[in-house]
Design an enzyme around this catalytic site. Structure first.
Site, PDB file in Angstrom:
ATOM      1  N   SER A  49      77.525 -36.745  21.457  1.00 44.63           N
ATOM      2  CA  SER A  49      76.893 -35.815  20.697  1.00 44.63           C
ATOM      3  C   SER A  49      77.637 -35.778  19.497  1.00 44.63           C
ATOM      4  O   SER A  49      78.855 -35.769  19.277  1.00 44.63           O
ATOM      5  CB  SER A  49      76.729 -34.349  21.431  1.00 44.63           C
ATOM      6  OG  SER A  49      76.087 -33.621  20.327  1.00 44.63           O
TER       7      SER A  49
ATOM      8  N   TYR B 132      81.923 -27.473  25.231  1.00 40.58           N
ATOM      9  CA  TYR B 132      81.010 -28.602  25.510  1.00 40.58           C
ATOM     10  C   TYR B 132      81.678 -29.916  24.853  1.00 40.58           C
ATOM     11  O   TYR B 132      81.770 -30.938  25.501  1.00 40.58           O
ATOM     12  CB  TYR B 132      79.658 -28.382  24.629  1.00 40.58           C
ATOM     13  CG  TYR B 132      78.627 -29.454  24.712  1.00 40.58           C
ATOM     14  CD1 TYR B 132      78.063 -29.663  25.773  1.00 40.58           C
ATOM     15  CD2 TYR B 132      78.612 -30.210  23.565  1.00 40.58           C
ATOM     16  CE1 TYR B 132      77.109 -30.798  25.933  1.00 40.58           C
ATOM     17  CE2 TYR B 132      77.524 -31.265  23.654  1.00 40.58           C
ATOM     18  CZ  TYR B 132      76.981 -31.392  24.700  1.00 40.58           C
ATOM     19  OH  TYR B 132      76.031 -32.360  24.988  1.00 40.58           O
TER      20      TYR B 132
HETATM   21  O1  GFB Z   1      70.347 -26.337  17.805  1.00 41.43           O
HETATM   22  P1  GFB Z   1      71.577 -25.378  17.511  1.00 41.43           P
HETATM   23  O2  GFB Z   1      71.429 -24.125  18.363  1.00 41.43           O
HETATM   24  O3  GFB Z   1      72.673 -25.852  17.505  1.00 41.43           O
HETATM   25  O4  GFB Z   1      71.449 -24.869  15.996  1.00 41.43           O
HETATM   26  P2  GFB Z   1      73.848 -26.741  16.691  1.00 41.43           P
HETATM   27  C1  GFB Z   1      72.072 -24.004  15.442  1.00 41.43           C
HETATM   28  C2  GFB Z   1      71.759 -23.829  13.985  1.00 41.43           C
HETATM   29  O5  GFB Z   1      70.402 -23.390  13.675  1.00 41.43           O
HETATM   30  C3  GFB Z   1      72.487 -22.871  13.422  1.00 41.43           C
HETATM   31  C4  GFB Z   1      70.442 -22.010  13.372  1.00 41.43           C
HETATM   32  O6  GFB Z   1      72.855 -22.797  11.985  1.00 41.43           O
HETATM   33  C5  GFB Z   1      71.813 -21.421  13.852  1.00 41.43           C
HETATM   34  O7  GFB Z   1      72.272 -20.396  12.932  1.00 41.43           O
HETATM   35  N1  GFB Z   1      69.338 -21.177  14.019  1.00 41.43           N
HETATM   36  C6  GFB Z   1      68.269 -20.534  13.259  1.00 41.43           C
HETATM   37  C7  GFB Z   1      68.934 -21.081  15.148  1.00 41.43           C
HETATM   38  N2  GFB Z   1      67.628 -19.745  14.171  1.00 41.43           N
HETATM   39  C8  GFB Z   1      67.978 -20.182  15.400  1.00 41.43           C
HETATM   40  C9  GFB Z   1      67.214 -20.116  16.765  1.00 41.43           C
HETATM   41  O8  GFB Z   1      66.485 -19.298  16.797  1.00 41.43           O
HETATM   42  N3  GFB Z   1      68.053 -20.613  17.571  1.00 41.43           N
HETATM   43  C10 GFB Z   1      69.088 -21.446  17.557  1.00 41.43           C
HETATM   44  N4  GFB Z   1      69.661 -22.021  18.718  1.00 41.43           N
HETATM   45  N5  GFB Z   1      69.532 -21.585  16.332  1.00 41.43           N
HETATM   46  C11 GFB Z   1      74.349 -27.789  18.906  1.00 41.43           C
HETATM   47  C12 GFB Z   1      75.288 -27.739  20.255  1.00 41.43           C
HETATM   48  O9  GFB Z   1      74.715 -27.555  18.088  1.00 41.43           O
HETATM   49  O10 GFB Z   1      73.802 -29.096  18.822  1.00 41.43           O
HETATM   50  C13 GFB Z   1      75.157 -28.356  21.258  1.00 41.43           C
HETATM   51  O11 GFB Z   1      75.790 -26.229  20.466  1.00 41.43           O
HETATM   52  C14 GFB Z   1      74.674 -29.839  20.973  1.00 41.43           C
HETATM   53  O12 GFB Z   1      76.336 -28.403  22.111  1.00 41.43           O
HETATM   54  C15 GFB Z   1      73.623 -29.802  19.914  1.00 41.43           C
HETATM   55  O13 GFB Z   1      75.704 -30.614  20.499  1.00 41.43           O
HETATM   56  C16 GFB Z   1      73.275 -31.243  19.576  1.00 41.43           C
HETATM   57  O14 GFB Z   1      72.928 -28.014  15.873  1.00 41.43           O
HETATM   58  O15 GFB Z   1      74.636 -25.966  15.902  1.00 41.43           O
END
Ligand code: GFB
Length: 312
Positions: free
Chosen positions: A108, A137
């Site tokens: 990733s 992770y």
């Molecule tokens: O997809 P996500 O949770 O993870 O996105 P990552 C996080 C970003 O979106 C942060 C914002 O900047 C959050 O503050 N955000 C805003 C939100 N509202 C929301 C919401 O309701 N839910 C979520 N989840 N985020 C992941 C990794 O990182 O990326 C994994 O943690 C994996 O391990 C994946 O690699 C591809 O993009 O930051």
């Protein structure tokens, strides 16, 4: 690999695994094998060894993993490191001792250092500190990459590794505590519209940028890599464009037709500021390019969600 090859897709019910199955079936591959986690717990080494012994797959797509969004990564650190270490170690080891002809392992973009120069080249791996919110992770997954490389270097096993960015599409999760940002925003904005909420708060500052790739574009690249890519180095497969969370929210708001105001709750974590992949190696080596724009991909996805229990 040809249409009669015996191919095991680990993680076939998930976002990426199910897209690999769709792609292989579409291309006429007839001999696919898969098991649900209830049928085969990939964290159980003996069960995995027995499965490989009985089935003797020739090719393996290792898309099984414990995954989740930023909050899930922060809440279940032990599961993110333990489950992923177990799953990948068991499958990669079994593939080695059963003489699997080729295995593809998924990393990733969050495996690269938090402050890697953008866009991120494959050579940036292990050159700096990781983003703390997904460190557990990332360390597990980096170990998976190293295990594939070690078998390749020690025994010549053809085990390749791929770095996708944030992936979206059918068969994703919409559980708001654990899911990734794109499905979370679709659900939150849809529900805000249903309730006529004047204001909706999303997590973080809205400033971080993320690169979103449709899973059908990813699976096309994965199939091509399985057929054509044999190098030791991981290979980036990205959309070559990123967008801020604020812009993403605006786009989803337009698609859904929500008229309220979107605000950001800065008490919630932002995660890494940016993790745009440099995918020029894939473009040059396998002549792959994504074909589904973020807007079209999201419109189609939103149009397919009526069956979700939260949709009504
Ligand atoms: O997809 P996500 O949770 O993870 O996105 P990552 C996080 C970003 O979106 C942060 C914002 O900047 C959050 O503050 N955000 C805003 C939100 N509202 C929301 C919401 O309701 N839910 C979520 N989840 N985020 C992941 C990794 O990182 O990326 C994994 O943690 C994996 O391990 C994946 O690699 C591809 O993009 O930051």
């Amino acid at each position: 690999m040809n249409v009669l090859s015996k191919i095991y897709i680990a993680g076939h019910t998930g976002l990426v695994g199910s897209a690999i199955v769709r792609k292989l079936e579409m291309r006429g591959y007839k001999n696919l094998i898969h098991k649900t986690s209830a049928e085969l717990d990939l964290r159980n080494q003996q069960a995995v060894n027995d499965f490989f012994d009985q089935q003797k797959p020739e090719y393996v797509f290792l898309a099984a993993a414990k995954v989740g969004g930023i909050l899930a990564n922060l809440t279940y650190k032990s599961a993110f490191i333990y489950d992923n270490l177990q799953i990948q170690t068991n499958v990669i080891y079994a593939a080695h001792f059963c003489g699997v002809k080729k295995l593809l392992f998924l990393g990733s973009s969050c495996l690269y250092p938090r402050l890697a120069p953008q866009p991120i080249r494959e050579t940036e791996l292990l050159t700096g500190a990781l983003e703390p919110s997904n460190e557990f992770y990332a360390i597990a997954k980096i170990s998976g990459i190293k295990l594939c490389q070690a078998y390749k270097m020690d025994y010549g096993s053809n085990f390749i590794t791929v770095m996708p960015p944030n992936v979206y599409g059918p068969n994703d999760h919409y559980d708001l505590e654990n899911c990734h940002v794109l499905p979370a925003l679709i659900r939150k904005i849809h529900e805000a519209k249903k309730l006529n909420s004047p204001t909706l708060y999303l997590w973080g500052s809205g400033k971080p940028k993320r690169e979103f790739l449709h899973v059908d574009d990813l699976s096309e690249a994965l199939l091509t890599l399985m057929l054509q890519y044999d190098e030791l180095s991981p290979i980036n497969i990205g959309a070559s464009a990123d967008i801020s969370i604020r812009q993403l929210a605006k786009l989803i708001k337009e698609i859904i037709g929500y008229r309220g105001q979107i605000k950001f709750d800065v008490t919630k974590p932002d995660g890494t500021p940016r993790k745009l992949l440099d995918s020029s190696k894939a473009i040059q080596l396998i002549n792959w390019k994504p074909t589904i724009s973020l807007e079209n991909g999201m419109r189609e996805l939103y149009g397919s969600l009526e069956e979700e229990e939260w949709y009504e």
